[in-house]
Design a protein around this motif. Structure first.
Motif, mmCIF file in Angstrom:
data_model
loop_
_atom_site.group_PDB
_atom_site.id
_atom_site.type_symbol
_atom_site.label_atom_id
_atom_site.label_comp_id
_atom_site.label_asym_id
_atom_site.label_seq_id
_atom_site.Cartn_x
_atom_site.Cartn_y
_atom_site.Cartn_z
ATOM 1 N N PRO A 67 0.686 -1.278 -0.028
ATOM 2 C CA PRO A 67 -0.054 0.048 -0.014
ATOM 3 C C PRO A 67 0.700 1.393 0.040
ATOM 4 N N SER A 68 0.290 2.257 -0.365
ATOM 5 C CA SER A 68 1.029 3.600 -0.270
ATOM 6 C C SER A 68 0.773 4.220 1.072
ATOM 7 N N PHE A 69 1.923 4.740 1.527
ATOM 8 C CA PHE A 69 1.986 5.001 2.987
ATOM 9 C C PHE A 69 2.942 6.357 3.195
ATOM 10 N N GLU A 70 2.573 6.980 4.312
ATOM 11 C CA GLU A 70 3.464 8.005 4.862
ATOM 12 C C GLU A 70 3.971 7.882 6.047
ATOM 13 N N ALA A 71 5.090 8.229 6.544
ATOM 14 C CA ALA A 71 5.670 8.039 7.744
ATOM 15 C C ALA A 71 6.230 9.371 8.460
ATOM 16 N N ARG A 72 5.726 9.809 9.508
ATOM 17 C CA ARG A 72 6.302 10.845 10.373
ATOM 18 C C ARG A 72 6.424 10.619 11.744
ATOM 19 N N GLN A 73 7.165 11.462 12.472
ATOM 20 C CA GLN A 73 7.412 11.241 13.836
ATOM 21 C C GLN A 73 7.351 12.394 14.691
ATOM 22 N N ASP A 74 7.002 12.034 15.919
ATOM 23 C CA ASP A 74 7.303 13.243 16.896
ATOM 24 C C ASP A 74 8.286 12.584 18.015
ATOM 25 N N LYS A 75 8.537 13.480 19.051
ATOM 26 C CA LYS A 75 9.803 13.074 20.042
ATOM 27 C C LYS A 75 9.384 11.494 20.517
ATOM 28 N N GLU A 76 8.158 11.038 20.598
ATOM 29 C CA GLU A 76 8.012 10.004 21.363
ATOM 30 C C GLU A 76 7.491 8.612 20.448
ATOM 31 N N SER A 77 7.250 8.987 19.334
ATOM 32 C CA SER A 77 6.298 8.084 18.317
ATOM 33 C C SER A 77 6.652 8.022 17.105
ATOM 34 N N ILE A 78 6.018 7.070 16.184
ATOM 35 C CA ILE A 78 6.251 6.971 14.747
ATOM 36 C C ILE A 78 4.622 6.873 14.506
ATOM 37 N N TYR A 94 0.076 -5.870 2.012
ATOM 38 C CA TYR A 94 1.091 -6.240 3.119
ATOM 39 C C TYR A 94 2.009 -5.038 2.911
ATOM 40 N N LEU A 95 2.755 -4.703 4.310
ATOM 41 C CA LEU A 95 3.386 -3.637 4.323
ATOM 42 C C LEU A 95 4.780 -4.015 5.447
ATOM 43 N N TRP A 96 5.956 -4.095 5.067
ATOM 44 C CA TRP A 96 6.697 -4.374 5.717
ATOM 45 C C TRP A 96 8.048 -3.366 5.711
ATOM 46 N N LEU A 97 8.290 -2.644 7.075
ATOM 47 C CA LEU A 97 9.017 -1.219 7.075
ATOM 48 C C LEU A 97 10.133 -1.675 8.042
ATOM 49 N N GLU A 98 11.335 -1.204 7.805
ATOM 50 C CA GLU A 98 12.610 -1.493 8.769
ATOM 51 C C GLU A 98 13.084 -0.080 9.178
ATOM 52 N N PHE A 99 12.757 0.479 10.361
ATOM 53 C CA PHE A 99 13.287 1.703 10.631
ATOM 54 C C PHE A 99 14.822 1.871 11.256
ATOM 55 N N VAL A 132 -1.573 4.705 12.053
ATOM 56 C CA VAL A 132 -0.915 3.765 13.271
ATOM 57 C C VAL A 132 0.128 4.572 13.919
ATOM 58 N N THR A 133 0.063 4.671 15.218
ATOM 59 C CA THR A 133 0.998 5.272 16.095
ATOM 60 C C THR A 133 1.694 4.128 17.100
ATOM 61 N N VAL A 134 2.853 4.311 16.799
ATOM 62 C CA VAL A 134 3.624 3.087 17.534
ATOM 63 C C VAL A 134 4.908 3.967 18.427
ATOM 64 N N LEU A 168 12.833 9.027 7.048
ATOM 65 C CA LEU A 168 11.455 8.758 6.943
ATOM 66 C C LEU A 168 10.841 9.418 5.554
ATOM 67 N N ASP A 169 11.355 10.255 4.986
ATOM 68 C CA ASP A 169 11.031 10.709 3.815
ATOM 69 C C ASP A 169 11.536 9.990 2.572
ATOM 70 N N MET A 170 12.491 9.020 2.886
ATOM 71 C CA MET A 170 12.731 8.145 1.810
ATOM 72 C C MET A 170 12.026 6.742 1.834
ATOM 73 N N LEU A 171 10.856 6.697 1.353
ATOM 74 C CA LEU A 171 9.995 5.609 1.574
ATOM 75 C C LEU A 171 10.724 4.299 0.983
ATOM 76 N N THR A 172 11.379 4.179 -0.139
ATOM 77 C CA THR A 172 11.895 3.045 -0.374
ATOM 78 C C THR A 172 12.827 2.238 0.399
ATOM 79 N N THR A 173 13.538 3.146 1.216
ATOM 80 C CA THR A 173 14.680 2.752 2.072
ATOM 81 C C THR A 173 14.138 2.199 3.428
ATOM 82 N N LEU A 174 12.823 2.435 3.606
ATOM 83 C CA LEU A 174 12.121 1.917 4.869
ATOM 84 C C LEU A 174 11.466 0.499 4.532
#
Length: 132
Positions: free
Chosen positions: A4-15, A46-51, A74-76, A88-94
């Motif tokens: 799926p298409s997705f977007e990732a962002r973060q704050d100090k405590e979560s993704i 199916y989405l598999w991300l490596e942070f 989803v907040t983790v 986090l802005d380089m989606l293919t690296t995730l």
């Protein structure tokens, strides 16, 4: 399986992940968090991300499905609060599940395997050309 298409962002405590999965039965969604790996599955997606940093299941994780947009948010929690996750802005690296291929081992294997060496089945003279 579809990624799926997705977007990732973060704050100090979560993704915070926004994953676009329209027209799914969200009750069948599965999320797995294991160290730096995040996996999401909801047929046919199916989405598999490596942070770059570790995630943790601490009871603070949550997921919310927005029916109007088809997005699940989803907040983790981060294992180390305040850690800055990279790329986090380089989606293919995730995207996870990538295996490194050693080209020397690929080159060492023969590209053609001889199954049988029956001399009678080998053409020594090709058949004559057809004429019309």
């Amino acid at each position: 399986m579809l990624t799926p298409s997705f977007e990732a962002r973060q704050d100090k405590e979560s993704i915070i992940l926004t994953i676009r999965v329209p027209y799914v039965k969200i009750s069948e969604a599965e999320i797995d968090i294991d160290g730096t790996n995040f996996k999401f599955h909801c047929h046919p997606y199916y989405l598999w991300l490596e942070f770059s940093g570790e995630l943790v299941e601490d009871g603070e994780e949550k997921a919310q499905y927005e029916v109007s947009t088809g997005n699940i948010i989803v907040t983790v929690s981060k294992k180390v609060k305040g850690e800055e996750f990279k790329n986090l802005d380089m989606l293919t690296t995730l995207l996870g599940g990538k295996k490194e291929v050693d080209l020397r081992s690929v080159a060492a294997k023969p590209l053609i395997e001889v199954i049988s060496n029956n001399e009678s089945s080998v053409y020594t003279n090709p058949p004559a050309a057809f004429s019309f």
